[in-house]
Design a protein around this motif. Structure first.
Motif, PDB file in Angstrom:
ATOM      1  N   LEU A   1       0.822  -1.210   0.000  1.00 31.55           N
ATOM      2  CA  LEU A   1       0.000   0.000   0.000  1.00 31.55           C
ATOM      3  C   LEU A   1       0.859   1.264   0.000  1.00 31.55           C
ATOM      4  O   LEU A   1       0.599   2.200  -0.755  1.00 31.55           O
ATOM      5  CB  LEU A   1      -0.940   0.016   1.206  1.00 31.55           C
ATOM      6  N   VAL A   2       1.878   1.273   0.839  1.00 30.90           N
ATOM      7  CA  VAL A   2       2.722   2.465   0.962  1.00 30.90           C
ATOM      8  C   VAL A   2       3.587   2.654  -0.274  1.00 30.90           C
ATOM      9  O   VAL A   2       3.607   3.727  -0.876  1.00 30.90           O
ATOM     10  CB  VAL A   2       3.589   2.391   2.243  1.00 30.90           C
ATOM     11  N   VAL A   3       4.292   1.617  -0.673  1.00 35.66           N
ATOM     12  CA  VAL A   3       5.198   1.717  -1.819  1.00 35.66           C
ATOM     13  C   VAL A   3       4.416   1.963  -3.110  1.00 35.66           C
ATOM     14  O   VAL A   3       4.877   2.690  -3.987  1.00 35.66           O
ATOM     15  CB  VAL A   3       6.081   0.454  -1.931  1.00 35.66           C
ATOM     16  N   GLY A   4       3.224   1.406  -3.190  1.00 32.58           N
ATOM     17  CA  GLY A   4       2.389   1.594  -4.375  1.00 32.58           C
ATOM     18  C   GLY A   4       1.692   2.945  -4.430  1.00 32.58           C
ATOM     19  O   GLY A   4       0.984   3.236  -5.392  1.00 32.58           O
ATOM     20  N   GLY A   5       1.871   3.759  -3.406  1.00 36.97           N
ATOM     21  CA  GLY A   5       1.278   5.088  -3.400  1.00 36.97           C
ATOM     22  C   GLY A   5      -0.205   5.114  -3.083  1.00 36.97           C
ATOM     23  O   GLY A   5      -0.893   6.093  -3.343  1.00 36.97           O
ATOM     24  N   HIS A   6      -0.721   4.049  -2.480  1.00 32.73           N
ATOM     25  CA  HIS A   6      -2.150   3.961  -2.176  1.00 32.73           C
ATOM     26  C   HIS A   6      -2.523   4.603  -0.851  1.00 32.73           C
ATOM     27  O   HIS A   6      -3.702   4.687  -0.512  1.00 32.73           O
ATOM     28  CB  HIS A   6      -2.606   2.500  -2.199  1.00 32.73           C
ATOM     29  N   VAL A   7      -1.526   5.033  -0.093  1.00 32.05           N
ATOM     30  CA  VAL A   7      -1.764   5.737   1.166  1.00 32.05           C
ATOM     31  C   VAL A   7      -1.164   7.128   1.000  1.00 32.05           C
ATOM     32  O   VAL A   7       0.051   7.295   1.061  1.00 32.05           O
ATOM     33  CB  VAL A   7      -1.134   5.000   2.367  1.00 32.05           C
ATOM     34  N   GLY A   8      -2.005   8.108   0.777  1.00 32.82           N
ATOM     35  CA  GLY A   8      -1.537   9.461   0.534  1.00 32.82           C
ATOM     36  C   GLY A   8      -0.826  10.063   1.727  1.00 32.82           C
ATOM     37  O   GLY A   8      -1.212   9.836   2.876  1.00 32.82           O
ATOM     38  N   GLY A   9       0.233  10.798   1.437  1.00 30.59           N
ATOM     39  CA  GLY A   9       0.924  11.521   2.494  1.00 30.59           C
ATOM     40  C   GLY A   9       2.115  10.821   3.089  1.00 30.59           C
ATOM     41  O   GLY A   9       2.811  11.392   3.923  1.00 30.59           O
ATOM     42  N   VAL A  10       2.393   9.581   2.683  1.00 30.24           N
ATOM     43  CA  VAL A  10       3.554   8.869   3.218  1.00 30.24           C
ATOM     44  C   VAL A  10       4.742   9.126   2.295  1.00 30.24           C
ATOM     45  O   VAL A  10       4.691   8.833   1.104  1.00 30.24           O
ATOM     46  CB  VAL A  10       3.297   7.352   3.347  1.00 30.24           C
ATOM     47  N   LEU A  11       5.799   9.690   2.854  1.00 36.89           N
ATOM     48  CA  LEU A  11       6.983  10.039   2.080  1.00 36.89           C
ATOM     49  C   LEU A  11       8.027   8.927   2.043  1.00 36.89           C
ATOM     50  O   LEU A  11       8.799   8.822   1.095  1.00 36.89           O
ATOM     51  CB  LEU A  11       7.619  11.309   2.643  1.00 36.89           C
ATOM     52  N   ALA A  12       8.063   8.097   3.104  1.00 37.89           N
ATOM     53  CA  ALA A  12       9.055   7.025   3.174  1.00 37.89           C
ATOM     54  C   ALA A  12       8.608   5.984   4.191  1.00 37.89           C
ATOM     55  O   ALA A  12       7.805   6.263   5.075  1.00 37.89           O
ATOM     56  CB  ALA A  12      10.424   7.592   3.566  1.00 37.89           C
ATOM     57  N   ILE A  13       9.161   4.788   4.044  1.00 45.17           N
ATOM     58  CA  ILE A  13       8.906   3.686   4.975  1.00 45.17           C
ATOM     59  C   ILE A  13      10.237   3.031   5.295  1.00 45.17           C
ATOM     60  O   ILE A  13      11.118   2.946   4.434  1.00 45.17           O
ATOM     61  CB  ILE A  13       7.899   2.669   4.382  1.00 45.17           C
ATOM     62  N   ALA A  14      10.388   2.593   6.547  1.00 42.70           N
ATOM     63  CA  ALA A  14      11.623   1.928   6.972  1.00 42.70           C
ATOM     64  C   ALA A  14      11.296   0.905   8.053  1.00 42.70           C
ATOM     65  O   ALA A  14      10.375   1.110   8.848  1.00 42.70           O
ATOM     66  CB  ALA A  14      12.617   2.949   7.510  1.00 42.70           C
ATOM     67  N   SER A  15      12.046  -0.169   8.077  1.00 43.13           N
ATOM     68  CA  SER A  15      11.869  -1.176   9.124  1.00 43.13           C
ATOM     69  C   SER A  15      12.135  -0.551  10.487  1.00 43.13           C
ATOM     70  O   SER A  15      13.006   0.312  10.636  1.00 43.13           O
ATOM     71  CB  SER A  15      12.837  -2.345   8.917  1.00 43.13           C
TER      72      SER A  15
END
Length: 103
Positions: A71-85
C-alpha cells in the motif's frame, strides 16, 4: 526536505503515534492505515510506527506486513513520504516507521 529524510533514515526521528494492526484482516488494513496517516498529517505528526507483526501465527506468513508495504510503496496511502523497518526495540521486522508529510 532532504535533511528530514536523512534524519528519518538514520533513525534520529522517533515515532509520535502508533497503529497496531494485530488482529486485523488484510482487507481492513488499507482503511485503517489511510485513516491513521490522515490523522497524523492533520495533527502535524511527522513519524509514526505501524505494528503488523511477523506473521508467525499466519498461514501465509507476514501478510499484514506485505499488505502494508504494498500500500505504501504503491502510493495507495496518501501523504507517506518514506517507509523503513523499525528498530528491534520498536518491533523490528514486525513493524515499520512511516515518514508522513504535512497536510
Amino acid at each position: 526536505d532532504k535533511g528530514e529524510l536523512a534524519a528519518f533514515r538514520q533513525g534520529k526521528r522517533r515515532p509520535a503515534a502508533t497503529l497496531d494492526l494485530h488482529g486485523k484482516k488484510a482487507a481492513e488494513v488499507a482503511d485503517a492505515l489511510a485513516a491513521f496517516v490522515q490523522d497524523a498529517r492533520r495533527r502535524g505528526i511527522g513519524v509514526v510506527l505501524v505494528i503488523f507483526g511477523r506473521g508467525n501465527r499466519s498461514l501465509g506468513g507476514a501478510v499484514l506486513r506485505d499488505v502494508t508495504y504494498d500500500l505504501v510503496v504503491g502510493g495507495h496511502v496518501g501523504g507517506v513520504l518514506a517507509i523503513a523497518s523499525a528498530r528491534p526495540t520498536d518491533g523490528g521486522l514486525g513493524a515499520a516507521y512511516l515518514l508522513v508529510g504535512r497536510a
